[in-house]
Design a protein around this motif. Structure first.
Motif, PDB file in Angstrom:
ATOM      1  N   GLY A 177      42.608 -19.360 -15.679  1.00 15.75           N
ATOM      2  CA  GLY A 177      41.570 -18.442 -15.241  1.00 15.75           C
ATOM      3  C   GLY A 177      41.976 -17.606 -14.045  1.00 15.75           C
ATOM      4  O   GLY A 177      41.104 -17.104 -13.333  1.00 15.75           O
ATOM      5  N   SER A 185      37.333 -18.903 -18.154  1.00 18.72           N
ATOM      6  CA  SER A 185      36.828 -18.902 -19.530  1.00 18.72           C
ATOM      7  C   SER A 185      37.497 -20.009 -20.332  1.00 18.72           C
ATOM      8  O   SER A 185      38.654 -20.366 -20.101  1.00 18.72           O
ATOM      9  CB  SER A 185      37.106 -17.550 -20.189  1.00 18.72           C
ATOM     10  N   THR A 186      36.761 -20.554 -21.263  1.00 16.16           N
ATOM     11  CA  THR A 186      37.299 -21.561 -22.172  1.00 16.16           C
ATOM     12  C   THR A 186      37.866 -20.868 -23.410  1.00 16.16           C
ATOM     13  O   THR A 186      37.651 -19.685 -23.635  1.00 16.16           O
ATOM     14  CB  THR A 186      36.217 -22.564 -22.588  1.00 16.16           C
ATOM     15  N   GLU A 241      40.745 -20.030 -23.891  1.00 13.36           N
ATOM     16  CA  GLU A 241      41.867 -19.153 -23.554  1.00 13.36           C
ATOM     17  C   GLU A 241      43.159 -19.860 -23.950  1.00 13.36           C
ATOM     18  O   GLU A 241      43.253 -21.087 -23.878  1.00 13.36           O
ATOM     19  CB  GLU A 241      41.862 -18.873 -22.055  1.00 13.36           C
ATOM     20  N   GLY A 248      40.109 -16.655 -26.883  1.00 15.64           N
ATOM     21  CA  GLY A 248      39.664 -16.347 -25.535  1.00 15.64           C
ATOM     22  C   GLY A 248      39.506 -14.842 -25.376  1.00 15.64           C
ATOM     23  O   GLY A 248      38.690 -14.218 -26.052  1.00 15.64           O
ATOM     24  N   THR A 249      40.292 -14.248 -24.500  1.00 13.48           N
ATOM     25  CA  THR A 249      40.267 -12.801 -24.319  1.00 13.48           C
ATOM     26  C   THR A 249      41.457 -12.129 -24.976  1.00 13.48           C
ATOM     27  O   THR A 249      41.613 -10.918 -24.866  1.00 13.48           O
ATOM     28  CB  THR A 249      40.292 -12.465 -22.813  1.00 13.48           C
TER      29      THR A 249
END
Length: 450
Positions: free
Chosen positions: A79, A253-254, A256, A297-298
């Motif tokens: 993160g 965030s989770t 990821e 994730g992202t």
């Protein structure tokens, strides 16, 4: 005076003074584990150093500066870096590369600050041999071979390193707990002691935990609720790729992921994993292959889904999957048979996500369905199309999240078309090359070459 221990059922919480094979409360077998019982405080008595209730508006805001590991994939999963005073659990199968990854992280951090690497599995000389191979030699990296958790805490308080690594938590033991190292009682007590140490001193502690294929060893499954962050290192030992996945993170965030490639000199981060996963994709008209635009994730991630549908030679058709959910594939096959008219009931079905990656999001449904239909009809999927969409039981194509990132990644890698649901297409109007479908039957007509 010897500490008292009790046995507790992990299923219902039943307490016993001795181990029982079957819980009398819920009937579960082999569910009793030993735990240390501390002294009970008298009713109304405050424990030393106890906090007092106060308004949330009166709690001071602390500006926390994270430690950058200089390993981009690791920082992404955490993160943005290591939070001071955090307790991070790194789990994974034995031999997957957890110790290698953390030794590399310790080396990168030790160039700027002091790091203590505690090993209960190897001697300091053995760690030095591995560090020579990885090129991880630095004066700021301290080594300690110890299994007594009280001795480890004493060294941590004396050295006060900003970051410490415990490899592994299963080898640590605490005097006073009668069970052997690696048992649930020992692991939980040792982890709780390290958690209190991290919160009171501000030392960021990494714990290494082994997971068996049954997931029953006293490791990450027991510790997940105690730590701040849970990372899993995944991948097949015979594959080059390793995926570091965040399943719990109080500071980021989770879901990821960070992707690494295993080489002779350790784990090397992969900056553009999509291009690496698709580099061996077969060219030309090959049936049973489709590209799914996933989102971890992202990070958008394009993966090749391969399927093989062949008439069964036995009475019961086989359904085998690798990297995708078995039940999801069975559901998609049923929709293809009922709503599209493909007679898959008498065929064996094999589905594979190439590269040893696990893809478990519903957005991969459309790529799986296209790969299955392509193999069944012996018609190739358009090589220039990427797919993302969830399939409903009525055969409709449902929208997915993060569609802009998926489309942008696909076009950046040279795909000319992107197929998704009509609802998703309406949200990105004006994007050249985006095609939409309302139903699975329409999507197959657009994706498969006629």
């Amino acid at each position: 005076m010897r500490a008292k221990t009790r046995y507790f059922c992990q299923a219902c919480g039943q307490q016993s003074t001795r181990w029982l094979g079957r819980c009398p409360g819920c009937g579960a077998w082999n569910s009793f584990v030993e735990e240390l019982i501390g002294p009970q405080a008298a009713p109304g008595e405050l424990t030393a150093g106890g906090d007092q209730p106060r308004s949330i508006t009166e709690v001071p805001v602390l500006e926390v500066e994270r430690f950058q590991t200089e390993l981009g994939e690791m920082d992404r999963v955490l993160g943005g870096g290591i939070v001071p005073g955090s307790l991070v659990l790194v789990g994974g199968d034995p031999g997957i590369g957890k110790s290698t990854l953390l030794l590399q992280v310790a080396h990168l951090l030790s160039s700027r600050l002091k790091v203590l690497y505690v090993s209960g599995e190897e001697s300091s000389s053995q760690i030095r041999i591995r560090a020579d191979r990885l090129g991880a030699l630095s004066p700021g990296l301290m080594l300690l071979s110890e299994t007594d958790i009280d001795a480890v805490e004493r060294h941590l308080r004396e050295l006060a390193p900003p970051v410490a690594i415990i490899d592994s938590i299963q080898t640590m033991f605490k005097n006073g707990v009668a069970s052997a190292p690696g048992s649930v009682g020992q692991v939980r007590e040792c982890a709780a002691q390290l958690m209190r140490l991290a919160k009171t001193t501000g030392i960021s502690i990494f714990l290494v935990g082994h997971v068996t294929k049954e997931g029953l060893l006293a490791g990450p499954r027991v510790l997940e609720h105690m730590v701040d962050t849970v990372l899993y290192l995944e991948g097949e030992r015979h594959q080059f790729f390793r995926i570091l996945r965040s399943v719990k993170n109080r500071f980021g965030s989770t879901n990821e992921i960070g992707i690494f490639e295993m080489k002779v000199n350790g784990l090397v981060e992969v900056a553009n994993p999509t291009a690496l996963f698709l580099i061996q994709r077969p060219h030309g008209d090959v049936t049973g292959s489709a590209v799914a635009a996933g989102l971890e994730g992202t990070r958008p991630l394009l993966l090749e889904i391969q399927a093989l549908v062949t008439p069964t030679a036995y009475g019961m058709p086989r359904r085998m999957t690798a990297g995708v959910d078995h039940n999801r594939v069975a559901l998609i096959a049923a929709v293809l048979e009922k709503r599209v008219g493909l007679n898959l009931g008498s065929h064996d079905i094999y589905v594979n996500a190439v590269g040893g990656v696990k893809l478990d999001e519903p957005a991969a449904d459309l790529a799986i369905a296209c790969a299955l239909a392509s193999s069944f009809r012996d018609v190739p999927v358009d090589a220039g199309i990427a797919l993302a969409g969830e399939i409903g039981l009525t055969g409709e194509l449902r929208p997915v999240t993060g569609v802009e990132k998926r489309v942008r990644e696909a076009f950046k890698l040279g795909f000319s078309r992107f197929l998704l649901s009509a609802q998703n297409a309406s949200s990105i109007k004006g994007e050249h090359g985006v095609v939409a479908a309302d139903t699975l039957a329409e999507a197959l007509e657009l994706a498969l070459k006629v």
